[in-house]
Design a protein around this motif. Structure first.
Motif: not given
Length: 312
Positions: A160-164
């Protein structure tokens, strides 16, 4: 595609494509929806009842893939924020067919092992079980790298943090899972802030660079898979090992013979299936799975699916 189909494609709005796929009577759409619903924050995937909305990159542009399940069929629509390349209609259908596991000949496996003392009961509990897949091999590989030696919940958080961090918004409100070019453009510190270890960050950057430079032609390989050659090429990337390759071949390419003996859940559930008190080693699991080639990954999927309510 015929000339008539070509005319139909060019007559559609250039940013929207739709295809209809017939589903077998025992199709398990709940399995596929659950696979894409792992992140409760739903930054890149959203499931509404019987419909999946997923943010993806399509030819470098933000896009939203919507798959709606109806009785006996799935309707897939791709909305692209940009001008897609020619052939998007065909590629959309090919991608969704793989995603839904419709290229997996599970009926052959089930016929062969219907009477097996161990696998037969698993098959009867979940007839039609297929391996849920990612949109692209690149997504499967990066997910596998993120998930190396950590829990699923931790991997979901880092993903999720990578996508953000990649920050590729689509007009639907979803963020898009980044492609290789976007990850290549991220600074190392951005990857580290997303929760990746320095080793995993370097592996993902190296992978992305190899894809962008076409040293690893993942999208071409998925159409004409030579699993042995692909395994050799991927294993040569520093930071990618046999478990990552087997997982990516299964989730990204639909190859059903990868050995998941390195997976903790597979070993734990095999132990339960066999009624063993002591833990089962990777080597013993590898030997056990060998008997079920060329279906080892599908057997692994059935082992993943074992629940406490099954009585094991």
């Amino acid at each position: 595609m015929s000339d008539i189909d070509d005319q139909k494609e060019t007559s559609r709005p250039p940013s929207s494509f739709t295809c209809h796929l017939m589903l077998p009577p025992d199709y398990r759409q709940a399995d596929m929806l659950a696979f894409h619903q792992r992140d409760v924050q739903a930054v890149a995937e959203r499931v509404d009842q019987e419909t999946l909305h997923k943010g993806i990159c399509w030819d470098g542009d933000p896009a939203c893939l919507t798959i709606a399940f109806e009785p006996g069929r799935a309707v897939a629509t791709l909305e692209v924020d940009g001008q897609p390349k020619v052939g998007s209609q065909i590629r959309l259908e090919q991608m969704v067919r793989r995603m839904l596991g419709l290229t997996q000949p599970v009926e052959i496996f089930e016929q062969e092992y219907a009477g097996h003392p161990l696998l037969g009961p698993l098959i009867r509990r979940r007839p039609g079980l297929r391996v849920a897949m990612t949109t692209t091999p690149f997504e499967a590989l990066t997910w596998a790298i993120i998930g190396q030696q950590i829990s699923v919940s931790a991997a979901v958080s880092i993903r999720r943090k990578l996508i953000i961090a990649a920050d590729i918004p689509h007009r639907s409100g979803l963020l898009c899972y980044p492609d290789a070019a976007r990850i290549m453009s991220l600074e190392d510190e951005e990857l580290l802030r997303a929760g990746l270890s320095r080793t995993k960050a370097q592996t993902i950057k190296t992978l992305s660079e190899s894809v962008v430079n076409e040293q690893l032609q993942l999208d071409q390989w998925v159409e004409n898979l030579d699993a042995e050659q692909v395994s050799e090429r991927l294993n040569a990337v520093k930071g990618i090992g046999p478990w990552t390759v087997s997982y990516a071949l299964m989730r990204g390419f639909g190859w059903l013979d990868g050995s998941l003996h390195g997976d903790v859940a597979v070993r734990r559930n095999l132990q339960a299936l066999l009624g063993r008190e002591e833990k089962i080693s990777q080597e013993e699991t590898r030997r056990w799975l060998e008997d079920y080639s060329p279906w080892r990954a599908l057997v692994g999927a059935h082992l993943w699916a074992i629940q406490a309510t099954d009585g094991y």
